[in-house]
Design a protein around this motif. Structure first.
Motif, PDB file in Angstrom:
ATOM      1  N   ASP A 130       0.761  -1.156   0.096  1.00 10.52           N
ATOM      2  CA  ASP A 130       0.022  -0.079   0.118  1.00 10.52           C
ATOM      3  C   ASP A 130       0.981   1.266  -0.038  1.00 10.52           C
ATOM      4  O   ASP A 130       0.499   2.226  -0.888  1.00 10.52           O
ATOM      5  CB  ASP A 130      -0.933   0.020   1.227  1.00 10.52           C
ATOM      6  CG  ASP A 130      -2.226  -0.724   1.081  1.00 10.52           C
ATOM      7  OD1 ASP A 130      -2.334  -1.255  -0.173  1.00 10.52           O
ATOM      8  OD2 ASP A 130      -3.109  -1.114   1.958  1.00 10.52           O
ATOM      9  N   TYR A 134       1.032   3.948  -3.163  1.00  9.61           N
ATOM     10  CA  TYR A 134       0.953   5.541  -2.810  1.00  9.61           C
ATOM     11  C   TYR A 134       1.663   6.326  -3.347  1.00  9.61           C
ATOM     12  O   TYR A 134       1.626   7.561  -3.834  1.00  9.61           O
ATOM     13  CB  TYR A 134       0.694   5.570  -1.290  1.00  9.61           C
ATOM     14  CG  TYR A 134       0.216   6.920  -1.000  1.00  9.61           C
ATOM     15  CD1 TYR A 134      -1.087   7.665  -1.174  1.00  9.61           C
ATOM     16  CD2 TYR A 134       1.253   7.830  -0.469  1.00  9.61           C
ATOM     17  CE1 TYR A 134      -1.024   8.838  -0.700  1.00  9.61           C
ATOM     18  CE2 TYR A 134       1.057   9.150   0.009  1.00  9.61           C
ATOM     19  CZ  TYR A 134      -0.377   9.710  -0.129  1.00  9.61           C
ATOM     20  OH  TYR A 134      -0.776  11.076   0.297  1.00  9.61           O
ATOM     21  N   ARG A 143      -3.919   2.074  -9.430  1.00  7.67           N
ATOM     22  CA  ARG A 143      -3.506   1.965  -7.906  1.00  7.67           C
ATOM     23  C   ARG A 143      -4.875   1.014  -7.231  1.00  7.67           C
ATOM     24  O   ARG A 143      -4.563  -0.085  -6.626  1.00  7.67           O
ATOM     25  CB  ARG A 143      -3.354   3.240  -7.208  1.00  7.67           C
ATOM     26  CG  ARG A 143      -2.915   2.963  -5.989  1.00  7.67           C
ATOM     27  CD  ARG A 143      -2.521   4.347  -5.519  1.00  7.67           C
ATOM     28  NE  ARG A 143      -1.304   5.200  -5.976  1.00  7.67           N
ATOM     29  CZ  ARG A 143      -1.426   6.030  -6.776  1.00  7.67           C
ATOM     30  NH1 ARG A 143      -2.580   6.632  -6.870  1.00  7.67           N
ATOM     31  NH2 ARG A 143      -0.434   6.589  -7.540  1.00  7.67           N
ATOM     32  N   ARG A 147      -4.830  -2.770  -5.738  1.00 10.77           N
ATOM     33  CA  ARG A 147      -5.372  -2.930  -4.522  1.00 10.77           C
ATOM     34  C   ARG A 147      -6.622  -4.164  -4.245  1.00 10.77           C
ATOM     35  O   ARG A 147      -6.468  -4.826  -3.344  1.00 10.77           O
ATOM     36  CB  ARG A 147      -5.749  -1.600  -3.703  1.00 10.77           C
ATOM     37  CG  ARG A 147      -4.664  -0.760  -3.465  1.00 10.77           C
ATOM     38  CD  ARG A 147      -5.425   0.437  -2.840  1.00 10.77           C
ATOM     39  NE  ARG A 147      -4.094   1.464  -2.244  1.00 10.77           N
ATOM     40  CZ  ARG A 147      -4.157   2.504  -2.545  1.00 10.77           C
ATOM     41  NH1 ARG A 147      -5.211   3.313  -3.071  1.00 10.77           N
ATOM     42  NH2 ARG A 147      -3.254   3.491  -1.938  1.00 10.77           N
ATOM     43  N   GLU A 151      -6.620  -7.527  -2.067  1.00 13.18           N
ATOM     44  CA  GLU A 151      -7.739  -7.559  -1.016  1.00 13.18           C
ATOM     45  C   GLU A 151      -8.197  -8.832  -1.331  1.00 13.18           C
ATOM     46  O   GLU A 151      -8.408  -9.687  -0.115  1.00 13.18           O
ATOM     47  CB  GLU A 151      -8.752  -6.617  -1.170  1.00 13.18           C
ATOM     48  CG  GLU A 151      -8.254  -5.183  -0.850  1.00 13.18           C
ATOM     49  CD  GLU A 151      -9.495  -4.082  -1.143  1.00 13.18           C
ATOM     50  OE1 GLU A 151     -10.522  -4.287  -1.691  1.00 13.18           O
ATOM     51  OE2 GLU A 151      -9.148  -2.757  -1.011  1.00 13.18           O
TER      52      GLU A 151
END
Length: 259
Positions: A130, A134, A143, A147, A151
């Motif tokens: 993460d 970022y 992004r 992610r 997840e």
């Protein structure tokens, strides 16, 4: 094919059709457009390997001492895909992963590779995903795409990981990309042969029995559990939406460059 599989495919079909009709595809006309596309799409090529490895970890034994685990047919299917994705041969017979092939195609075509190299380097140094995402100068849609993949992986729920792999990560790059590249090649464009090979190779690989076996894998994992089938459907639709948003971001980049 089971009734549950047919129902899931029918449920996600509108999302697939919406994605395949995305206006981004028509924006790809020039080498510069392919560069912008590849600079974001490389992150989907990269995180696909983690998705595949998560399946291999769950469906085969990767521990020592070793013992047989799960369905032999499914083990063979996953291991064959890992072999092809992680150590395929390029057009010159050199052994490379598909990720490395794509990187070479990017370099040949003149696309920017620094962000993806930064990501893999930072992760090798122990930086959290993460945090690394970022700090990268990439589209927010890219992004969020990565992610979401992690997840699902981090959920540890095999039916969701398998659904994302089977229904949410199909190669949705249309044949027209290849036709555009062939036309460019015919006009004397010499720096696209690696990208052309990559795309043609994927069509060849996707044309074998991977599809039917991945559906069988889903049926083995979900069985008659209605909750698992419902959650698999939800993950698949959400994955296609994340891909739609990824295309939105790339389309905005291309339009901005043309203005």
């Amino acid at each position: 094919m089971s009734t549950q599989t047919e129902q899931l495919q029918a449920a996600i079909q509108p999302a697939r059709e919406r994605l395949l009709a995305h206006s981004m595809y028509a924006q790809i006309e020039r080498i510069e457009d392919f560069q912008l596309f590849m600079e974001q799409h490389i992150f989907a090529v990269w995180d696909f390997m983690s998705l595949l490895k998560a399946l291999q970890r769950e469906l085969t034994c990767v521990e020592v001492p070793w013992s047989p685990k799960g369905s032999p047919t499914t083990r063979r299917f996953i291991n064959e895909i890992v072999l092809g994705e992680e150590s395929d041969q390029d057009k010159d017979g050199k052994v490379l992963s598909h990720f490395e092939m794509y990187l070479e195609a990017m370099q040949q075509i003149g696309a920017q590779t620094m962000p993806i190299h930064q990501l893999t380097e930072w992760l090798s140094y122990g930086k959290k995903l993460d945090e690394a995402l970022y700090q990268l100068e990439i589209n927010e849609e890219t992004r969020e795409f990565v992610r979401f993949t992690f997840e699902v992986i981090d959920s540890g729920q095999l039916h969701k990981i398998a659904a994302l792999f089977t229904f949410g990560r199909e190669d949705l790059i249309p044949d027209m990309f290849i036709e555009i590249l062939r036309e460019m090649q015919g006009q004397g464009q010499s720096n696209i042969d690696k990208l052309l090979y990559y795309l043609e190779r994927h069509i060849e690989v996707d044309g074998d029995d991977h599809g039917p076996i991945s559906l069988k894998m889903m049926e083995e994992i979900c069985g008659s559990d209605a909750t698992k089938w419902q959650e698999a459907q939800e993950v698949s639709i959400l994955a296609l939406e994340k891909r739609f948003q990824l295309w939105n971001g790339i389309e905005a980049n291309i339009q901005s460059a043309k203005n």
